[in-house]
Design a protein around this motif. Sequence first.
Motif, short mmCIF file in Angstrom:
data_model
loop_
_atom_site.label_atom_id
_atom_site.label_comp_id
_atom_site.label_asym_id
_atom_site.label_seq_id
_atom_site.Cartn_x
_atom_site.Cartn_y
_atom_site.Cartn_z
N GLN A 1 0.86 -1.18 0.00
CA GLN A 1 0.00 0.00 0.00
C GLN A 1 0.90 1.23 0.00
O GLN A 1 2.13 1.12 -0.01
N THR A 2 0.30 2.39 -0.02
CA THR A 2 1.07 3.62 0.11
C THR A 2 0.44 4.48 1.20
O THR A 2 -0.73 4.31 1.54
N GLY A 3 1.21 5.39 1.76
CA GLY A 3 0.67 6.23 2.81
C GLY A 3 1.65 7.29 3.28
O GLY A 3 2.87 7.13 3.14
N GLU A 4 1.11 8.37 3.81
CA GLU A 4 1.90 9.43 4.42
C GLU A 4 1.84 9.28 5.95
O GLU A 4 1.06 8.51 6.48
N LEU A 5 2.66 10.07 6.63
CA LEU A 5 2.66 10.07 8.09
C LEU A 5 1.84 11.27 8.59
O LEU A 5 2.38 12.29 8.99
N GLY B 1 4.53 14.78 11.12
CA GLY B 1 5.51 14.27 10.17
C GLY B 1 6.65 13.58 10.90
O GLY B 1 6.63 13.40 12.11
N GLY B 2 7.64 13.18 10.14
CA GLY B 2 8.78 12.48 10.72
C GLY B 2 9.83 12.23 9.66
O GLY B 2 9.64 12.55 8.49
N GLY B 3 10.94 11.64 10.09
CA GLY B 3 12.03 11.39 9.16
C GLY B 3 12.57 9.99 9.30
O GLY B 3 12.28 9.28 10.26
N THR B 4 13.36 9.57 8.33
CA THR B 4 13.99 8.26 8.31
C THR B 4 15.44 8.43 7.89
O THR B 4 15.95 9.55 7.78
N VAL B 5 16.11 7.32 7.58
CA VAL B 5 17.49 7.39 7.11
C VAL B 5 17.57 7.64 5.60
O VAL B 5 18.66 7.76 5.05
N ALA B 6 16.42 7.73 4.93
CA ALA B 6 16.40 7.80 3.46
C ALA B 6 17.24 8.94 2.91
O ALA B 6 18.00 8.78 1.95
#
Length: 467
Positions: A405-409, A416-421
Amino acid sequence: MESGELKEIEKKLGYKSKNGWLKVSDEEREKIFEFAEDYKTFIGECKTEREVADRIIKVAEENGFINIETATNLKPGSRVYYNNKGKSVVMAVIGRDSVHNGFKATAAHIDSPRIDLKPNPLYEDSGLALFKTHYYGGIKKYQWVTIPLALHGVVIKENGEKVTFQLGENDNDPILYITDLLPHLGKDQMEKKASEVVSGEALNPVVGNMPLSEDVSVKPYLLKILNEKYGIVEEDFISAELELVPAYKPRDIGFDRSMIGAYGQDDRICAYDVLRAILDVNNPEKTAVAIFADKEEIGSMGNTGLQSRFFENAIAEILEKQEGSTDMKLRTAMRNAELLSADVNAGFDPLYPDVSEKLNSSYIGNGICVTKYTGSRGKSGSNDANAEFVAKVRKIFNENNVVWQTGELGKVDIGGGGTVALYAANYGMEVVDCGVALLSMHSPYELSSKLDLYMGYKAYKSFLLSK
């Protein structure tokens, strides 16, 4: 046009995420439940980044991976790992194509929100011995009071000896405990904002109450116990990493047992999927790489976080032992790489619908979630993957029967938030976030779907094996 024809057009041309349990066979359902049992063992036994790294290395060696420091003459099919200070790990299966031409990678983080002991933690007040603490990562502080807490970590003595702590996990172990005000005396407390109900300096667990004698108070008796049992003195706390984590066990959730409750599923649920995926990779076309990083919850800083160069150093060692490395070969390898940032997303919670936008939310049980961008407000701090790479990932998943699936935070401007991407993307590689949706993220006990867990494993494995 008849309504039936319109419905057929919508069915053929439209897109709608739906419950993944409706898409799997009875045979695959059995695999999902079996996979979840192994995961519960892992998540219950590995509650700190050190413990996860130790387990990963142990499992890697049991499955034919060798330390890259001892490896020579890497060839297709070689299996190596890179141990970064015992707190982050890189595993790789060498592909038939040169690493110089790029590689396939997945990156998860193995740290989780918790409460750390301060360097000088032990004190006594009003007949109680307590520990001073400093919380780590984004937590709701009020969730951490009046719950059973275990103490995990290491103490490094002045002579270099390492003392390992894991107290509170066995049924006969004592636990630690942070008190709270009773409702009868909590009127003023209850009028505060939730962020202020419990202050950071009040997250101090009770650790003792028994004096050594009428003339000797509680703290000296605690120091005596610690010295007799662990051989440490008070100054040793200064060179220690001791973490308070919930003493909860992983459990099935729901009458249908379709979900899992456990501490640390952000992001160890994705880390487990990545580990299982790389173990199942043999003789790939492109070198397959699994990254297990520390410090994501505090911005990926430090020499074990992904803002450091440990990942780059691991690839450089692989290149050196495969064909002789140069700076340009390394840069080209990183630029040509493709990576899934394996981090969790926030699932839609019907009890708190106002923070999410339903059409672009991820849902528990609807499969692994592809998140094109994270960040906050105007995508600040986001990688924002390009459309070409997202399309490629879609194709890989669809061809391999991955439920996704797809989705936002959350809603725009809500959070919102962040990752290592974004740190991986700094090398020029293609990166998109892809992880399991959770409920109650960053709480002491998070909820996940067994189906999403298994689909994460399928997603990462199919990506690592793709061309």
